[in-house]
Design an enzyme around this catalytic site. Structure first.
Site, PDB file in Angstrom:
ATOM      1  N   ASP A 256       0.824  -1.202   0.000  1.00 48.40           N
ATOM      2  CA  ASP A 256       0.000   0.000   0.000  1.00 48.40           C
ATOM      3  C   ASP A 256       0.864   1.261   0.000  1.00 48.40           C
ATOM      4  O   ASP A 256       1.895   1.305   0.684  1.00 48.40           O
ATOM      5  CB  ASP A 256      -0.843  -0.033   1.287  1.00 48.40           C
ATOM      6  N   GLU A 329       1.366  -0.656  -5.106  1.00 43.70           N
ATOM      7  CA  GLU A 329       0.406   0.405  -5.431  1.00 43.70           C
ATOM      8  C   GLU A 329       1.222   1.578  -5.946  1.00 43.70           C
ATOM      9  O   GLU A 329       1.681   2.422  -5.180  1.00 43.70           O
ATOM     10  CB  GLU A 329      -0.418   0.830  -4.211  1.00 43.70           C
TER      11      GLU A 329
END
Ligand code: GLC
Ligand code: CA
Length: 608
Positions: A256, A329
């Protein structure tokens, strides 16, 4: 925040004549419908062994589940792990190789799991570690891997590390986070925040903490303090966490917000962005819009990812064989920055950094798609692309590509670009049935903090996180009748649902299934190169997939609401075609020179 805004798209120059990189390595024998891709250029991953278990991720179909919204098994209105386990047969039927679970760790749920208070457990809302182990075991039986979300930029402010860190300036955890004095701070006055850095969720990224009289930095919400990656103890702590889950048998991680691990060590202000008249302007949160060169995509992330990749690569147990895959990401400004995320030769980083440049063009523009897809083919050193068009942070496909009239047809267009190109495909739960963005209509109903800060300009991300639509019964089969689901079920569920579409050969679900089957079974489709065809056409995007020793395939996709006819030429081909897949109502062309497409029609055929 408008997530698509942070993709910072740059206009890539249109590449009229694409150079064909011919990959002539012999493919390894196909196992379980997967054969090895040709790896045309030297790169770190091209050196790895070529067993199907090692290479599972190179032509894979990945499915993102937002666990809160997929299936509730215990009637509390919140999706959970046992609910996902119950639905594994559905995912198998769809053709999914791996599930990426957005975070299920214990969390105060300020950012719905992206604020983690314990990295080695499961939030009781979602189940227990035993439920998680059962999910892995059941998924394994079906050859489906489970990928976890790994949030290393920040923790929850309720994490023990931060509780310690904020307790005193001399606490051993103090330098696990980013504490700074204010500008002009005195014993009596907290001064101003250390600089102008802003949170991606609005307003200053600095939060004053009265007890120890310093500011801490948070790139995201106030309850999500950034950890300090200059501290070697953070590296060790996160490797311990990653190892904990790898030992439990996860197939890998999605990292993330990975581009935000580091900030400018000199703490310089971000530059103010100017509009076309040379004036500063305000964003959806009402803040002065800033660039993010001091707080995003700093080079420090590369050695960190090399370290985590080397660590992860050591986990390969007979119980859970195969490559543990690292996904990033990675919202980046251009293909050159994306290429770097794979790592230099001998020092691999991500297996699959997400390519957000293709999927978030957000406009059916043939020239832009042609240029960006060509970039993927020619500018990432032969690595494996990870295409993605949708996720839990962006309005769904209907809102970004639809016209309100042909939305299902347009989704056939989008999914063709996703599955008919080289590499690995990632999509978001509900895409396969055409779920639509359904944002809240009143501020008091908003759950996402982004929508609370941005209302009414930015309604937040609730609209793309609504419950999965399983059937036309009460609560769409997501939870028991009479229970209020955590977000309302959109009214479309009576017609847009799994049950209705599973039995309809012309449904969007059937289309996804067919594309996935082709991707898994046809050699050129599975691992062939992409070559753009008919490159001056502004209405239809056409390309060819070609692999050594396999018949080539042509794909033509009509980007317009009017019928189109295209004439393709493939060197050395006689011109006859065998249809592999076409949109409902489409016709079989007499030849390559005469491919007729209905409005938003798609044709996929094998060249004879
Ligand atoms: C990522 C997640 C998003 C989350 C943010 C902060 O962008 O996808 O949902 O809010 O990171 O963790
Ligand atoms: Ca539940």
């Amino acid at each position: 925040m408008n997530w698509t805004a942070i993709t910072k798209k740059t206009v890539t120059s249109f590449i009229a004549s694409c150079s064909i990189i011919v990959a002539l390595q012999a493919a390894a024998p196909a196992a379980a419908g997967q054969s090895a891709p040709p790896n045309p250029l030297p790169n770190a991953d091209a050196q790895s062994a070529n067993s199907a278990e090692q290479d599972w991720w190179k032509n894979a179909v990945l499915y993102e589940i937002y666990p809160r919204s997929f299936q509730d098994s215990n009637g509390d209105g919140i999706g959970d792990l046992n609910g996902i386990t119950q639905r594994l047969d559905y995912l198998k039927k769809l053709g999914v190789d791996a599930i990426w679970l957005s975070p299920v760790y214990p969390s105060p749920q300020v950012d719905f799991g992206y604020d983690i208070s314990d990295y080695k457990n499961i939030d009781p809302q979602y189940g227990t570690l035993a439920d998680f182990d059962r999910l892995i075991a059941e998924a394994n039986k079906r050859h489906i891997r489970i990928l976890m979300d790994m949030v290393m930029n920040h923790t929850s402010d309720k994490h023990e590390w931060f509780i310690q860190s904020r307790s005193s300036r001399t606490n051993p955890y103090r330098d696990w986070y980013m504490w700074h004095d204010g500008k002009g701070q005195t014993a009596a006055d907290k001064g101003e925040p250390p600089n102008n850095w802003q949170s991606d969720f609005g307003h200053s990224a600095w939060e004053w903490d009265e007890k120890t009289r310093q500011y801490y930095y948070h790139k995201f919400y106030i309850q999500q303090p950034d950890v300090n990656w200059d501290n070697p103890k953070i590296h060790e702590a996160f490797k311990d966490i990653v190892g904990f889950w790898l030992k439990r048998g996860v197939g890998g991680f999605r990292f993330d917000a990975i581009t935000t691990l580091f900030e400018d060590p000199e703490m310089r202000d971000e530059d103010v962005l100017l509009d076309k008249d040379g004036k500063s302007y305000r964003n959806d949160y009402g803040d002065i819009a800033l660039n993010d060169t001091r707080t995003n995509n700093l080079p420090g992330t590369h050695p960190v990812m090399q370290e985590f990749r080397a660590f992860s690569d050591t986990f390969n147990s007979p119980k859970f064989p195969g490559t543990r895959v690292l996904i990033g990401e990675t919202y980046l400004p251009n293909i050159a920055e994306l290429a770097k995320q794979y790592g230099p030769l001998g020092k691999p980083e991500f297996h699959l950094p997400m390519d957000t440049q293709v999927g978030f063009i957000n406009k059916l523009d043939v020239a832009q798609f042609r240029a960006k897809l060509n970039d993927v083919e020619t500018a990432i050193d032969g690595n494996i692309p990870l295409l993605v068009f949708d996720n839990h942070d962006n309005p769904r496909l209907d809102a970004r590509y639809g016209d309100g009239v042909h939305d299902a047809d347009i989704q056939r267009v989008i999914s063709t670009m996703l599955f008919a190109n080289r590499g690995t495909a990632l999509f978001y739960y509900g895409d396969e049935i055409g779920m639509k963005t359904t944002p809240p209509t009143r501020k008091e109903d908003v759950k996402d903090p982004v929508g609370l800060t941005g209302w009414p300009k930015d309604k937040g991300r609730d609209g793309e996180r609504t419950p999965m639509q399983w059937d036309s019964g009460s609560n769409a089969g997501f939870t028991k009748a009479g229970v209020a689901p955590w977000l309302p079920v959109p009214p479309t569920y009576t017609t847009v649902n799994v049950k209705a579409e599973e039995s309809d050969p012309n449904s969007l679900f059937a289309w996804y299934q067919s594309l996935i089957r082709l991707k898994k079974t046809n050699p050129a489709f599975a691992h062939g190169d992409n070559v753009m065809l008919d490159t001056a056409n502004t209405k239809v995007l056409s390309w060819m997939r070609q692999a050594a020793g396999a018949p080539s395939i042509v794909v033509s996709v009509n980007f317009t609401a009017e019928p189109q006819t295209v004439s393709l030429s493939v060197p050395g081909a006689a011109g006859k075609l065998k249809t592999l897949l076409k949109t409902p109502g489409g016709s079989d062309p007499a030849s390559l020179g005469q491919i007729q497409l209905a409005a938003f029609g798609v044709y996929i055929g094998q060249v004879k």
